[in-house]
Design a protein around this motif. Structure first.
Motif, PDB file in Angstrom:
ATOM      1  N   GLY A 169       0.838  -1.188   0.000  1.00 27.15           N
ATOM      2  CA  GLY A 169       0.000   0.000   0.000  1.00 27.15           C
ATOM      3  C   GLY A 169       0.880   1.247   0.000  1.00 27.15           C
ATOM      4  N   THR A 170       0.272   2.387   0.250  1.00 31.63           N
ATOM      5  CA  THR A 170       1.044   3.630   0.293  1.00 31.63           C
ATOM      6  C   THR A 170       1.631   3.887   1.665  1.00 31.63           C
ATOM      7  N   ASP A 171       1.203   3.122   2.654  1.00 26.53           N
ATOM      8  CA  ASP A 171       1.603   3.366   4.038  1.00 26.53           C
ATOM      9  C   ASP A 171       2.778   2.468   4.404  1.00 26.53           C
ATOM     10  N   PHE A 172       3.975   2.825   3.942  1.00 25.10           N
ATOM     11  CA  PHE A 172       5.174   2.066   4.293  1.00 25.10           C
ATOM     12  C   PHE A 172       6.359   3.016   4.281  1.00 25.10           C
ATOM     13  N   SER A 173       7.420   2.604   4.942  1.00 21.62           N
ATOM     14  CA  SER A 173       8.658   3.371   4.942  1.00 21.62           C
ATOM     15  C   SER A 173       9.815   2.421   4.655  1.00 21.62           C
ATOM     16  N   VAL A 174      10.983   2.979   4.406  1.00 19.79           N
ATOM     17  CA  VAL A 174      12.148   2.162   4.062  1.00 19.79           C
ATOM     18  C   VAL A 174      13.261   2.427   5.070  1.00 19.79           C
ATOM     19  N   SER A 175      14.215   1.514   5.070  1.00 19.09           N
ATOM     20  CA  SER A 175      15.363   1.673   5.955  1.00 19.09           C
ATOM     21  C   SER A 175      16.323   2.712   5.382  1.00 19.09           C
ATOM     22  N   THR A 176      16.851   3.550   6.248  1.00 22.26           N
ATOM     23  CA  THR A 176      17.843   4.544   5.816  1.00 22.26           C
ATOM     24  C   THR A 176      19.261   4.119   6.184  1.00 22.26           C
ATOM     25  N   GLU A 177      19.399   2.881   6.671  1.00 20.27           N
ATOM     26  CA  GLU A 177      20.722   2.362   6.993  1.00 20.27           C
ATOM     27  C   GLU A 177      21.396   1.863   5.721  1.00 20.27           C
ATOM     28  N   VAL A 178      22.661   2.212   5.558  1.00 17.56           N
ATOM     29  CA  VAL A 178      23.419   1.806   4.371  1.00 17.56           C
ATOM     30  C   VAL A 178      24.729   1.184   4.815  1.00 17.56           C
ATOM     31  N   ASP A 179      24.993  -0.033   4.322  1.00 17.32           N
ATOM     32  CA  ASP A 179      26.269  -0.710   4.568  1.00 17.32           C
ATOM     33  C   ASP A 179      26.984  -0.866   3.237  1.00 17.32           C
ATOM     34  N   PHE A 180      28.237  -0.516   3.218  1.00 17.76           N
ATOM     35  CA  PHE A 180      29.040  -0.704   2.014  1.00 17.76           C
ATOM     36  C   PHE A 180      29.707  -2.064   2.096  1.00 17.76           C
ATOM     37  N   THR A 181      29.254  -2.976   1.226  1.00 17.52           N
ATOM     38  CA  THR A 181      29.626  -4.393   1.333  1.00 17.52           C
ATOM     39  C   THR A 181      30.794  -4.787   0.436  1.00 17.52           C
ATOM     40  N   LEU A 182      31.321  -3.866  -0.363  1.00 20.33           N
ATOM     41  CA  LEU A 182      32.372  -4.223  -1.313  1.00 20.33           C
ATOM     42  C   LEU A 182      33.653  -4.552  -0.569  1.00 20.33           C
ATOM     43  N   LYS A 183      34.102  -5.805  -0.682  1.00 21.22           N
ATOM     44  CA  LYS A 183      35.288  -6.253   0.025  1.00 21.22           C
ATOM     45  C   LYS A 183      36.334  -6.842  -0.917  1.00 21.22           C
ATOM     46  N   PHE A 184      36.168  -6.658  -2.221  1.00 20.26           N
ATOM     47  CA  PHE A 184      37.097  -7.222  -3.189  1.00 20.26           C
ATOM     48  C   PHE A 184      38.236  -6.238  -3.470  1.00 20.26           C
ATOM     49  N   GLN A 185      39.399  -6.787  -3.774  1.00 19.02           N
ATOM     50  CA  GLN A 185      40.470  -5.969  -4.299  1.00 19.02           C
ATOM     51  C   GLN A 185      40.179  -5.637  -5.755  1.00 19.02           C
ATOM     52  N   LYS A 186      40.790  -4.564  -6.243  1.00 20.66           N
ATOM     53  CA  LYS A 186      40.489  -4.089  -7.590  1.00 20.66           C
ATOM     54  C   LYS A 186      40.814  -5.151  -8.645  1.00 20.66           C
ATOM     55  N   ASP A 187      42.009  -5.760  -8.564  1.00 19.43           N
ATOM     56  CA  ASP A 187      42.403  -6.750  -9.570  1.00 19.43           C
ATOM     57  C   ASP A 187      41.493  -7.971  -9.529  1.00 19.43           C
ATOM     58  N   SER A 188      41.151  -8.414  -8.318  1.00 24.40           N
ATOM     59  CA  SER A 188      40.268  -9.568  -8.178  1.00 24.40           C
ATOM     60  C   SER A 188      38.895  -9.276  -8.772  1.00 24.40           C
ATOM     61  N   LEU A 189      38.375  -8.081  -8.506  1.00 19.33           N
ATOM     62  CA  LEU A 189      37.058  -7.725  -9.017  1.00 19.33           C
ATOM     63  C   LEU A 189      37.078  -7.567 -10.535  1.00 19.33           C
ATOM     64  N   PHE A 190      38.187  -7.057 -11.063  1.00 12.74           N
ATOM     65  CA  PHE A 190      38.288  -6.898 -12.512  1.00 12.74           C
ATOM     66  C   PHE A 190      38.331  -8.258 -13.209  1.00 12.74           C
ATOM     67  N   ASN A 191      39.022  -9.218 -12.606  1.00 15.64           N
ATOM     68  CA  ASN A 191      39.051 -10.566 -13.180  1.00 15.64           C
ATOM     69  C   ASN A 191      37.658 -11.189 -13.174  1.00 15.64           C
ATOM     70  N   LYS A 192      36.892 -10.922 -12.145  1.00  8.61           N
ATOM     71  CA  LYS A 192      35.514 -11.405 -12.116  1.00  8.61           C
ATOM     72  C   LYS A 192      34.691 -10.758 -13.224  1.00  8.61           C
ATOM     73  N   ALA A 193      34.941  -9.481 -13.468  1.00  8.87           N
ATOM     74  CA  ALA A 193      34.209  -8.782 -14.525  1.00  8.87           C
ATOM     75  C   ALA A 193      34.488  -9.406 -15.889  1.00  8.87           C
ATOM     76  N   LYS A 194      35.710  -9.894 -16.103  1.00 11.16           N
ATOM     77  CA  LYS A 194      36.072 -10.483 -17.398  1.00 11.16           C
ATOM     78  C   LYS A 194      35.573 -11.914 -17.557  1.00 11.16           C
ATOM     79  N   THR A 195      35.085 -12.506 -16.477  1.00 14.06           N
ATOM     80  CA  THR A 195      34.609 -13.891 -16.563  1.00 14.06           C
ATOM     81  C   THR A 195      33.139 -14.061 -16.196  1.00 14.06           C
ATOM     82  N   ARG A 196      32.591 -13.124 -15.417  1.00 18.26           N
ATOM     83  CA  ARG A 196      31.224 -13.296 -14.916  1.00 18.26           C
ATOM     84  C   ARG A 196      30.254 -12.226 -15.409  1.00 18.26           C
ATOM     85  N   ASN A 197      30.751 -11.238 -16.141  1.00 15.73           N
ATOM     86  CA  ASN A 197      29.850 -10.204 -16.647  1.00 15.73           C
ATOM     87  C   ASN A 197      28.781 -10.836 -17.527  1.00 15.73           C
ATOM     88  N   VAL A 198      27.521 -10.504 -17.275  1.00 15.09           N
ATOM     89  CA  VAL A 198      26.417 -11.206 -17.930  1.00 15.09           C
ATOM     90  C   VAL A 198      26.382 -10.930 -19.431  1.00 15.09           C
TER      91      VAL A 198
END
Length: 438
Positions: free
Chosen positions: A225-254
């Motif tokens: 319905g229209t009667d709801f609110s959302v959480s304003t808490e934000v956690d930054f979950t990125l824990k990968f190193q740049k090189d590791s994340l880039f290798n994932k991008a080259k193999t797992r990018n959809v």
């Protein structure tokens, strides 16, 4: 200048009620979107169709069995002359025929076309699965873009409400000072103007918040319905190193994975097209029943036949006008295009990853700076507030300190959610968006 206090009270009631609403968490929002979003439902149906197409029933490897039946009725006028010289005339002579049969056809060999087509269907099913994943990722990104917009507007509304509270206290103080001759009417009028401006800002923010909630509800399949609110808490979950994340991008990018599936399908298309160069060998068999009820002019009054027949046939299209040659050439060109597309996507991924990585960390740094700016603005406002009480600063300087704090809070809210959305964009690019906890 008059002030609509009833309007202000209504605004505060809306804000207070909003804080008492049930909070829709990020996890709950994702769950609702996966279950109810229409785009995701349509994508999942496409996957189901592709899965059905991979069934053995759609492979061409099974035989076909066909049943036939028929009946014929004749009403004839017949004049018959026999070998002994006699003759006869039959008017309205009746005869009828009945038949039934079952035919079995099976292709033993078709140049391996069925085999490659079947493999292609399996690859297309996996491609559909990747396309559904892309739809889910895009929907999740859209979901959080709107979700965090609702959260930002909620925090903005809280900041504006606090600003209005301060302005109301200032009006009360200005009115007392005027009543006891310690201030002019101008101080009261300035406070009333600021309250009206703060009230207008709250009304605009409240309307924007309602609109954003409606947008969020659409992404969630209109389940709330229209009667709801959302959480304003934000956690930054990125824990990968740049090189590791880039290798994932080259193999797992959809997008890259879809291109690899298209390459595999194109390779199978070439083999399937080449099957046109080879012969086709098939088996056929028929079991039939026939019954004829002849008229009196026939030598046989009734005949009944049953029988089984079978055979092997070979078909070899020695030349089909060049159709097979053209299909093979086009399939090879299509394969080359898919391979070029893969190289192009890899280049784009590298560029997009660098942009997304820098964008995330820049926005995260901006958010941290804005956090520090909040502390500075709060200290400045508190000191200005104390000096305003003892008359060392005027109302204009006080208002400026108040606006500085408000703008700092609004900028901090903007920076927080910009940084979170930049993180989600980076995770989507690397193919890790659906592997993290929200």
């Amino acid at each position: 200048m008059s002030i609509n206090y009833n309007l202000i009270i209504a605004i505060f009631c809306c804000v207070t009620i909003g804080k008492a609403q049930d909070i829709l968490t990020q996890e709950q929002a994702v769950k609702l979107a996966l279950e109810n979003n229409y785009g995701i439902k349509i994508a999942n149906n496409a996957v189901r169709v592709a899965e059905n197409n991979t069934s053995i029933l759609n492979s061409g490897f099974l035989p076909t069995l066909t049943g036939n039946a028929g009946a014929t009725y004749n009403l004839d006028n017949t004049e018959a002359e026999f070998s002994n010289g006699t003759s006869t005339v039959l008017n309205g002579a009746e005869s009828d025929r009945y038949n039934a049969s079952v035919s079995l056809n099976y292709t033993l060999f078709d140049g391996l076309g069925r085999r490659y087509n079947y493999k292609s269907l399996k690859e297309q099913y996996q491609l559909s699965d990747l396309q559904a994943r892309e739809t889910i990722e895009n929907t999740i990104t859209q979901l959080f873009s709107i979700y965090y917009n609702v959260a930002q507007l909620t925090e903005n509304l809280d900041a504006l409400s606090e600003t209005l509270n301060v302005s109301k206290d200032r009006l009360v103080r200005a009115q007392y000072q005027f009543d006891y001759g310690q201030n002019t009417k101008l101080g009261v009028l300035n406070a009333e103007v600021d309250i009206n401006n703060d009230s207008i800002n709250i009304i605009s923010a409240a309307q924007q918040l309602k609109n954003a909630k409606r947008d969020l509800n659409v992404v969630l399949g209109n389940t709330l319905g229209t009667d709801f609110s959302v959480s304003t808490e934000v956690d930054f979950t990125l824990k990968f190193q740049k090189d590791s994340l880039f290798n994932k991008a080259k193999t797992r990018n959809v997008a890259l994975l879809q291109t690899e599936k298209n390459i595999a399908i194109s390779q199978l298309d070439i083999k399937s097209s080449k099957s046109g160069y080879l012969p086709t060998v098939g088996l056929n068999g028929t079991y039939g029943w026939n019954k004829n009820n002849n008229n009196a002019a026939s030598f046989v009054a009734v005949s009944t036949n049953t029988g089984l027949s079978g055979g092997v046939n070979l078909t070899w299209n020695l030349f089909d006008g060049g159709g097979t040659i053209t299909r093979v050439k086009n399939a090879k060109v299509n394969l080359e295009s898919q391979q070029l597309e893969k190289e192009n996507i890899l280049i784009g991924i590298e560029r997009d990853f660098e942009n997304a990585w820098e964008n995330f960390y820049n926005k995260l740094n901006i958010y941290n700076i804005q956090q520090q700016n909040i502390m500075t603005s709060e200290n400045n406002f508190e000191r200005t507030k104390e000096q305003f009480k003892i008359g060392q600063v005027n109302s204009i300087e006080f208002r400026q300190a108040q606006l500085n704090l408000l703008n700092a809070e609004l900028s901090r809210n903007q920076a927080k959610y910009d940084a979170k959305l930049a993180e989600l964009q980076l995770l989507q690019l690397s193919g890790e968006l659906l592997n993290v906890q929200f």
